[in-house]
Design a protein around this motif. Sequence first.
Motif, PDB file in Angstrom:
ATOM      1  N   LEU A 167      61.478 -17.096  -6.754  1.00  0.00           N
ATOM      2  CA  LEU A 167      61.227 -18.538  -6.824  1.00  0.00           C
ATOM      3  C   LEU A 167      60.325 -18.886  -8.009  1.00  0.00           C
ATOM      4  O   LEU A 167      60.598 -19.846  -8.751  1.00  0.00           O
ATOM      5  N   ILE A 168      59.278 -18.095  -8.207  1.00  0.00           N
ATOM      6  CA  ILE A 168      58.338 -18.360  -9.314  1.00  0.00           C
ATOM      7  C   ILE A 168      59.024 -18.189 -10.663  1.00  0.00           C
ATOM      8  O   ILE A 168      58.818 -18.990 -11.587  1.00  0.00           O
ATOM      9  N   ILE A 169      59.866 -17.151 -10.787  1.00  0.00           N
ATOM     10  CA  ILE A 169      60.604 -16.943 -12.036  1.00  0.00           C
ATOM     11  C   ILE A 169      61.490 -18.154 -12.332  1.00  0.00           C
ATOM     12  O   ILE A 169      61.555 -18.651 -13.461  1.00  0.00           O
TER      13      ILE A 169
ATOM     14  N   LEU B 296      70.485 -18.198 -11.826  1.00  0.00           N
ATOM     15  CA  LEU B 296      71.106 -16.905 -12.137  1.00  0.00           C
ATOM     16  C   LEU B 296      70.079 -15.932 -12.700  1.00  0.00           C
ATOM     17  O   LEU B 296      70.011 -14.768 -12.277  1.00  0.00           O
ATOM     18  N   THR B 297      69.264 -16.401 -13.624  1.00  0.00           N
ATOM     19  CA  THR B 297      68.234 -15.546 -14.237  1.00  0.00           C
ATOM     20  C   THR B 297      67.232 -15.077 -13.195  1.00  0.00           C
ATOM     21  O   THR B 297      66.834 -13.908 -13.176  1.00  0.00           O
ATOM     22  N   GLY B 298      66.833 -15.998 -12.314  1.00  0.00           N
ATOM     23  CA  GLY B 298      65.889 -15.631 -11.257  1.00  0.00           C
ATOM     24  C   GLY B 298      66.452 -14.567 -10.335  1.00  0.00           C
ATOM     25  O   GLY B 298      65.756 -13.622  -9.950  1.00  0.00           O
ATOM     26  N   ILE B 299      67.745 -14.698  -9.992  1.00  0.00           N
ATOM     27  CA  ILE B 299      68.391 -13.715  -9.110  1.00  0.00           C
ATOM     28  C   ILE B 299      68.479 -12.348  -9.794  1.00  0.00           C
ATOM     29  O   ILE B 299      68.223 -11.309  -9.172  1.00  0.00           O
ATOM     30  N   ILE B 300      68.815 -12.348 -11.082  1.00  0.00           N
ATOM     31  CA  ILE B 300      68.917 -11.072 -11.819  1.00  0.00           C
ATOM     32  C   ILE B 300      67.556 -10.375 -11.881  1.00  0.00           C
ATOM     33  O   ILE B 300      67.442  -9.187 -11.555  1.00  0.00           O
ATOM     34  N   PHE B 301      66.517 -11.114 -12.288  1.00  0.00           N
ATOM     35  CA  PHE B 301      65.175 -10.529 -12.359  1.00  0.00           C
ATOM     36  C   PHE B 301      64.692 -10.097 -10.980  1.00  0.00           C
ATOM     37  O   PHE B 301      64.071  -9.040 -10.824  1.00  0.00           O
ATOM     38  N   GLY B 302      64.971 -10.922  -9.969  1.00  0.00           N
ATOM     39  CA  GLY B 302      64.564 -10.573  -8.604  1.00  0.00           C
ATOM     40  C   GLY B 302      65.229  -9.301  -8.125  1.00  0.00           C
ATOM     41  O   GLY B 302      64.594  -8.466  -7.466  1.00  0.00           O
ATOM     42  N   THR B 303      66.518  -9.134  -8.476  1.00  0.00           N
ATOM     43  CA  THR B 303      67.243  -7.919  -8.077  1.00  0.00           C
ATOM     44  C   THR B 303      66.694  -6.691  -8.790  1.00  0.00           C
ATOM     45  O   THR B 303      66.557  -5.612  -8.188  1.00  0.00           O
TER      46      THR B 303
ATOM     47  N   VAL C  30      65.667 -12.067  -2.285  1.00  0.00           N
ATOM     48  CA  VAL C  30      65.916 -12.657  -3.611  1.00  0.00           C
ATOM     49  C   VAL C  30      66.797 -13.894  -3.464  1.00  0.00           C
ATOM     50  O   VAL C  30      66.518 -14.958  -4.036  1.00  0.00           O
ATOM     51  N   LEU C  31      67.877 -13.768  -2.679  1.00  0.00           N
ATOM     52  CA  LEU C  31      68.747 -14.921  -2.429  1.00  0.00           C
ATOM     53  C   LEU C  31      67.977 -16.027  -1.712  1.00  0.00           C
ATOM     54  O   LEU C  31      68.174 -17.213  -1.987  1.00  0.00           O
ATOM     55  N   GLY C  32      67.094 -15.624  -0.784  1.00  0.00           N
ATOM     56  CA  GLY C  32      66.293 -16.606  -0.045  1.00  0.00           C
ATOM     57  C   GLY C  32      65.405 -17.418  -0.972  1.00  0.00           C
ATOM     58  O   GLY C  32      65.298 -18.646  -0.832  1.00  0.00           O
ATOM     59  N   GLY C  33      64.776 -16.750  -1.938  1.00  0.00           N
ATOM     60  CA  GLY C  33      63.923 -17.452  -2.901  1.00  0.00           C
ATOM     61  C   GLY C  33      64.715 -18.441  -3.738  1.00  0.00           C
ATOM     62  O   GLY C  33      64.269 -19.564  -3.994  1.00  0.00           O
ATOM     63  N   ALA C  34      65.931 -18.011  -4.141  1.00  0.00           N
ATOM     64  CA  ALA C  34      66.791 -18.905  -4.935  1.00  0.00           C
ATOM     65  C   ALA C  34      67.281 -20.078  -4.096  1.00  0.00           C
ATOM     66  O   ALA C  34      67.323 -21.220  -4.560  1.00  0.00           O
ATOM     67  N   MET C  35      67.652 -19.799  -2.826  1.00  0.00           N
ATOM     68  CA  MET C  35      68.154 -20.860  -1.952  1.00  0.00           C
ATOM     69  C   MET C  35      67.071 -21.882  -1.636  1.00  0.00           C
ATOM     70  O   MET C  35      67.366 -23.069  -1.460  1.00  0.00           O
ATOM     71  N   LEU C  36      65.829 -21.434  -1.561  1.00  0.00           N
ATOM     72  CA  LEU C  36      64.727 -22.369  -1.300  1.00  0.00           C
ATOM     73  C   LEU C  36      64.681 -23.442  -2.385  1.00  0.00           C
ATOM     74  O   LEU C  36      64.500 -24.631  -2.097  1.00  0.00           O
TER      75      LEU C  36
END
Length: 430
Positions: free
Chosen positions: A170-172, A190-197, A339-345
Amino acid sequence: MQEHNPSNTKDFSLGLQHVLAMYAGAVIVPLIVGNAIGLTPAQLTYLIAIDIMMCGVATILQVWKNKFSGIGLPVVLGCTFTAVGPIINIANTYSIESVYGSILVSGLIVVLIASFFSKLIRFFPPVVTGTVVTVIGITLIPVAINDLAGGQGAEDFGSPVNLFLGFSTLIIILIILKFAKGFLGSIAILTGIIFGTVIGAFFGQVDFTPVAEASWLHLPQVFYFGTPEFHFIPILTMTLVAVVSLVESTGVYFALGDITDKKIKGEDLKRGYRAEGIAIFLGGLVNAFPYTTFSQNVGLIQISGVRRNKIIYIAGGMLIILGLVPKIGAATLAIPGPVLGGAMLAMFGMVISAGIKMLSRVDLNKQENMVVVAISVAMGLGVTVVPDLFSALPENMSVITSSGIVMGSLTAIVMNAVFNFKSIIDPRNI
């Protein structure tokens, strides 16, 4: 040729972002249903692959606007969660063949009633559509929070690692939205999900086992689970599910119309409903599930600012390929839940913002409008927080009563009809 490559790469990235935004929601429905009705691993593999492929077909049908069908907005369709309970109940009470018989008939019924249902547009003034979109966003927040914490029922639910991954993602995303310009800003999710993964891989949270086990090619098969059976109660149940999905979709259509500066008319709704009905019917033929519009992709459009239908066509094409080549699709399952949860938020929060923006055009100095918004949001949130509120009522009513989105939406429609009756019967709104 070189001038086109950067553009194609950007469009591909934007399309992939939409796929990642909806993939988990699309996969979870066949996973839950398949496990609940005792499907074999081979059957479950087929169900997941065919559902992903048909999500792509349904999305393209909806974006492709023609004289008969298609809303023509950047909308993404996925398996409706409203159908989970009814499908499990029908499969266990009757048979899986009855499930698909009822899905086929319900799809045809949606196509037939589209014209009538679209005439109800006067029941969806801004006070209703704004409230419905707000309710959709609010009621989906618990889904994002549960995923961020590791997934409901997970042994490590709320663990420091899960929370770190979720909030880091989420922060990214927020940092990118704050400082990035142009294309990089539009692919913040997309970038946040990649970095989170990548961060999740360091904590051992990335599992590529599904990729190794998945097959390379998976073709659709008509009536994979057998010849459809037709029974009145299952057909009635799935038709009700489809109508409920139309109510949800109506809110999404108006939200997208607002975002893309397009006024939604009755004719647009009619084509949108028909496309949804056609998608449900085609899905039934190859034993997929009913579809509805996915709200997370609305939030993504709001965040990215990219409203082109071309991006959704690309996303739809990707979904078809993912369904035909399960090994590629399985790679997205490696993304950690937090990671998906942070993006979905972030995405669901933007859906709420879209609803509030729509409500900002409503005269909230009128007490009638205030009451419509207040009680509808309260009902939607109440049912989401206390899902057993109506558990003592007959089980066939659970299609309506178990969903905060449905209860909040129906409350908004009914209360507006009661408190703003004069505006509804005004010939100018018919």
